[in-house]
Design an enzyme around this catalytic site. Structure first.
Site, mmCIF file in Angstrom:
data_model
loop_
_atom_site.group_PDB
_atom_site.id
_atom_site.type_symbol
_atom_site.label_atom_id
_atom_site.label_comp_id
_atom_site.label_asym_id
_atom_site.label_seq_id
_atom_site.Cartn_x
_atom_site.Cartn_y
_atom_site.Cartn_z
ATOM 1 C CD GLU A 1 -2.896 1.199 2.332
ATOM 2 O OE1 GLU A 1 -3.728 2.118 2.368
ATOM 3 O OE2 GLU A 1 -2.808 0.338 3.207
ATOM 4 C CG ASN B 1 -0.191 -6.643 4.199
ATOM 5 O OD1 ASN B 1 -0.238 -5.852 3.282
ATOM 6 N ND2 ASN B 1 0.740 -6.608 5.144
ATOM 7 C CG HIS C 1 -6.026 1.196 12.707
ATOM 8 N ND1 HIS C 1 -6.798 2.328 12.622
ATOM 9 C CD2 HIS C 1 -5.496 1.009 11.462
ATOM 10 C CE1 HIS C 1 -6.744 2.798 11.384
ATOM 11 N NE2 HIS C 1 -5.950 2.015 10.663
ATOM 12 C CD GLU C 2 -2.922 -1.566 10.751
ATOM 13 O OE1 GLU C 2 -3.415 -1.889 9.648
ATOM 14 O OE2 GLU C 2 -2.583 -0.399 11.013
ATOM 15 C CD GLU D 1 -6.095 3.568 6.616
ATOM 16 O OE1 GLU D 1 -6.197 3.498 7.854
ATOM 17 O OE2 GLU D 1 -5.501 2.707 5.949
#
Length: 892
Positions: A125, A269, A301-302, A324
């Site tokens: 990204e 990912n 968050h991920e 985001e």
């Protein structure tokens, strides 16, 4: 070899891809100096496109060959120019096989496939996949991936990719392979591989449905004892998303991998999250309370991206905030729920708004101002900004404020129902919220399309005879080069009324725009939807002139213009039932006097601090009923950046002097109270980062920092003793920071001894040495000459982003006094490092370039020096990343 040329990309020019990918089969023959990649892709013509050309992107690749439906293409059957590989008049169904060679050991940009400490990692990204193979590398091209990794088994025993491991085995000559399949469609930016000498902590976790999944945290050998907190954070994240949104982990395995060389904080990912080590590794010896909280937040968050970003992704990079901003909001809510103390949610809200005001508001007012959904860009990497993330999160939060928690959940459910497995837009998210709640949110779109921070003016008029109160709200937004005139925003404005004793008053109004029941708000809070440039509401049954508690819980990301007396602000600080507004009242009170002090410094007038402020701070410090974490935040002065934001012409030296005077005055006036606080707070052993203990430590260490503002050797010894006896990094760093930043001869000598010991003790811990560099970079006593000495230290390197951020960013972004030195030495140091970084890692150089985005507001002599430095940088050959930032700054 190929490269890209610079051009501007416009959102209005979006066209659907000519071909969509169905399946992608990748084989990597991994070698540090020359990795061979074979990509077999099935492409299907997109009926929404009239073009029959296949367009593939590539960068820094050596093209070995292309097969189209089994036939090798000759050089004249495709065009390759400026990073674009074009095949004209392709069949409806095309099977491409492309072989490329790449050089991971020469890839210092840390994009695509690269090496870190002898291990392979990827970062794709936003556009890193094109550094791996030629591909339609755009987020609206989604496919199922199968990945086969081949490597020397001794050198690279662990081979990881997205999804599920379906096959592994031995190969001749000491090599081995692993085959991975991802069952879900994904865009290329979510692709990842990792290969190397790694170890993992793993656990089997039972989901709410009863299904069992494997969780793994992979790190380099020697760091396994620092993974427990990351694993716990992952489990808490999974459970929270199940309970709050009904979203379950969709894979059989979920992996986190830590890497020391990484441009970002972490990357989502699919099923294989790659993290900067600073957001994974923690134990009491090396990590502070803030580090522990950050790890939990970033892990959350991920993980939350698995649904808001992966299962539903963005159609194009202009929609970046779709994933985001939404996911930042989700991790903020997760962290707030996890704190669990009396004022825990308010503490988290304060921390988030403080970040917004210190970083996003200046961005909105500077050369890099852009909407939450930008209209154009030259380099997409430059738009991973606080506007996209933090302001984007505030936009999402306003949906919840307007619709309530239940209404927001209904909107989320409809969003997933409509768009699971799709690449969509911010407008699609808005439509789901509106349709699920049968609300007209057309005007809300302005939050996505207009740059700048809106300003809301509040004017009141009390009629004692009629016992009525009129509130007039008006909004405006500064013009920007692309948008001279701004349309009115839909602004949710929450407020309450307090009487002269600080008790809540009932809000009565017949106005249909006033909503009295508001979730997550104290009793007596009302909400007005400000939709016009100006509107007035009338409240009835108001027995006395009230004190207004305005913009409760920061219900919209705006600048409030409302003049209240010191006494009114002090009352709000002591009594407002909205904890956020208690903190905000104290900040407004302090900021008012910091600006007055700054003005006095500039005009060489006597510096004085009114008793109102001192007594207000004394009352907060003495109030044992308050959450210690809240007290620490309430007693922390507004930053130098926030003072600068309130000035038409910025004078850094005057700001620093004014703030230092206020710190010294509060230190001296409240010395007994600070000392009592420091000595009486007791925190049970052993160390635990849980919120209650962390809050007590934050207040105790704040008291220590105030005590260090004097030049009392006995008080200084408190910090030395704390440093020597600390059993955790939080207390050790707090003591060392207090000594290093105190700015007097006594503390300097003590700090030097502790700094030498600190380095010897932690020289093998990279993340701790980052702290060591940052501590010295932000000391107001250290200027550019000291920075150059530190840059020559054997432990320093610009090639590692964390190390570069610790020293160079620390100095340029967080040392106002020295970076803006009148002799220009700070700017020279900045320019030298930008130019050097730009040759190594353009993304990091571009982020450092932002240090002077508001140079045109500096006092004349600094403005002149800054512009000269900017022109010097612009005269050099720059990357696309850095060139865009520097040119935009100079254009203001």
């Amino acid at each position: 070899m190929t490269s890209r040329t610079q051009k501007t990309v416009y959102r209005k020019n979006y066209t659907p891809p000519s071909f969509l990918a169905n399946t992608v089969d990748l084989t990597f023959d991994l070698d540090p100096s020359q990795t061979r990649v074979t990509a077999k892709t099935e492409l299907i013509h997109n009926p929404q496109s009239k073009s029959t050309d296949i367009v593939l992107y590539g960068e820094d690749l050596e093209l070995v060959g292309i097969l189209l439906n089994g036939r090798k293409l000759a050089a004249g059957e495709y065009a390759l120019e400026n990073g674009l590989l074009r095949i004209t008049k392709a069949p409806e169904v095309t099977r491409l096989e492309i072989e490329t060679l790449i050089c991971p050991d020469k890839n210092t940009t840390l994009m695509g496939l690269y090496l870190s400490n002898g291990n392979f990692f990827t970062q794709c990204e936003a556009e890193g996949f094109r550094k791996i193979t030629y591909f339609p590398d755009r987020p609206d091209v989604m496919a199922k991936y199968t990945v086969t990794l081949k490597a020397n088994k001794k050198q690279f025993p662990v081979l990881l990719s997205n999804g599920n491991l379906v096959e592994e085995g031995a190969l001749p000559r000491g090599r081995h392979y692993a085959k991975w399949e991802d069952p879900f469609n994904k865009p290329s930016y979510l692709f990842a591989i990792v290969a190397g000498k790694l170890v993992c902590q793993e656990e089997t976790f039972t989901l709410a449905s009863g299904r069992k999944v494997l969780l793994q945290v992979w790190v380099e050998k020697g760091n396994l004892d620092k993974t427990a907190h990351a694993m716990e954070s992952l489990k808490h994240s999974i459970r929270w998303d199940e309970e709050r949104y009904g979203l379950e982990l969709d894979l059989d395995r979920f992996m986190i991998v830590a890497v020391g060389d990484f441009n970002m904080g972490a990357m989502e990912n699919k099923g294989l999250n790659i993290f900067n080590t600073r957001y994974v590794l923690a134990n009491p010896r090396i990590a502070t309370d803030v580090d522990y909280a950050n790890i939990e937040s970033v892990v959350g968050h991920e993980y939350f991206h698995n649904w808001t970003g992966n299962r539903v992704t963005c159609r194009d990079w202009f929609q970046l905030s779709l994933k985001e901003g939404l996911t930042v909001f989700r991790d903020q809510e997760f962290s707030a729920d996890r704190i669990g103390t009396k004022d825990g949610r308010a503490v988290k809200r304060i921390e988030d708004v403080r970040t917004l005001r210190q970083h996003q508001f200046p961005e909105d007012a500077g050369a890099m101002a852009h909407p939450v959904r930008p209209d154009s860009y030259e380099e997409i990497n430059n738009f991973y900004t606080v506007t996209i993330y933090e302001k984007g999160a505030e936009v999402v939060r306003m949906y919840q404020t307007l619709l309530g928690r239940e209404g927001f959940r209904k909107g989320m459910d409809l969003y997933f129902q409509r768009h699971d497995g799709q690449a969509v837009t911010c407008s699609d998210f808005l439509a789901a919220m509106a349709d699920a709640n049968k609300q007209d949110l057309t005007q809300f779109e302005n939050w996505y399309s207009q740059a700048g921070t809106p300003r809301v003016k509040l004017r009141t008029r009390y009629n004692k005879k009629a016992q009525s109160l009129s509130l007039t709200l008006s909004q405006s937004c500064p013009p920007t080069p692309e948008q001279a005139k701004k349309r009115p925003f839909l602004i949710p404005f929450a407020f309450g009324l307090l009487d002269a004793k600080g008790k809540s008053m009932v809000v009565n109004s017949h106005d249909v725009t006033v909503r009295k029941k508001l979730a997550d708000a104290p009793s007596g809070t009302a909400l007005v939807q400000l939709t016009r440039k100006s509107q007035t509401i009338t409240l009835t049954g108001v027995p006395e002139k009230p004190v207004i508690s305005a913009l409760r819980n920061f219900s919209a990301p705006v600048i409030l213009e409302y003049d209240q007396s010191d006494e009114e602000l002090a009352l709000l600080l002591s009594a407002d039932p909205d904890a956020f507004n208690r903190w905000d009242a104290g900040q407004r009170l302090a900021l008012r006097h910091l600006l007055r002090l700054t003005h006095a410094v500039q005009h060489k007038e006597a510096l004085e601090l009114p008793s109102t402020l001192v007594e207000a701070y004394r009352s907060v410090l003495a109030n044992d009923s308050l959450d210690p974490a809240f007290q620490a935040l309430a007693l922390t002065l507004p930053s130098e950046i926030m003072i600068a934001e309130e000035m038409k012409e910025i004078d850094p030296q005057a700001i620093v002097q004014a703030r230092h005077f206020m710190l010294q005055t509060l230190s001296h006036s409240l010395q007994d109270e600070w000392l009592k606080t420091y000595q009486t707070i007791r925190i049970p052993a052993p160390y635990s980062p849980e919120p209650d203990n962390a809050g007590k430590r934050s207040l105790r260490n704040l008291a220590l920092s105030y005590l260090m503002e004097g030049d009392d050797k006995k008080l200084m010894q408190l910090a030395v003793t704390q440093y020597d006896n600390a059993d955790n990094m939080t207390d050790r760093m707090a003591a060392l920071t207090a000594l290093t930043h105190a700015g007097n001869l006594t503390s300097k000598k003590m700090a030097e001894r502790c700094l030498r010991h600190f380095y010897r003790e932690f020289r093998l811990e990279a993340l701790v040495i980052d702290k060591w560099f940052a501590l010295q970079a932000t000391s107001p006593e250290n200027g550019a000459p000291e920075m150059r000495k530190l840059a020559d230290h054997p432990a320093f390197t610009l090639k590692n982003p964390n190390r570069a951020r610790s020293l160079v960013f620390g100095f340029c972004m967080n040392n106002m006094a020295q970076f803006h030195a009148t002799d220009g030495s700070g700017y020279d140091f900045w320019a030298e490092n930008i130019l050097e970084l730009d040759r190594i890692n353009p993304q990091i150089a571009a982020r450092l370039s932002r240090a002077l985005t508001q140079y045109n507001r500096f006092k004349p002599e600094l403005k002149k020096r800054a512009r000269k430095t900017l022109k010097h940088i612009a005269s050099r050959k720059l990357s696309r990343d850095t060139g865009e930032i520097i040119n935009k700054i100079l254009a203001t």
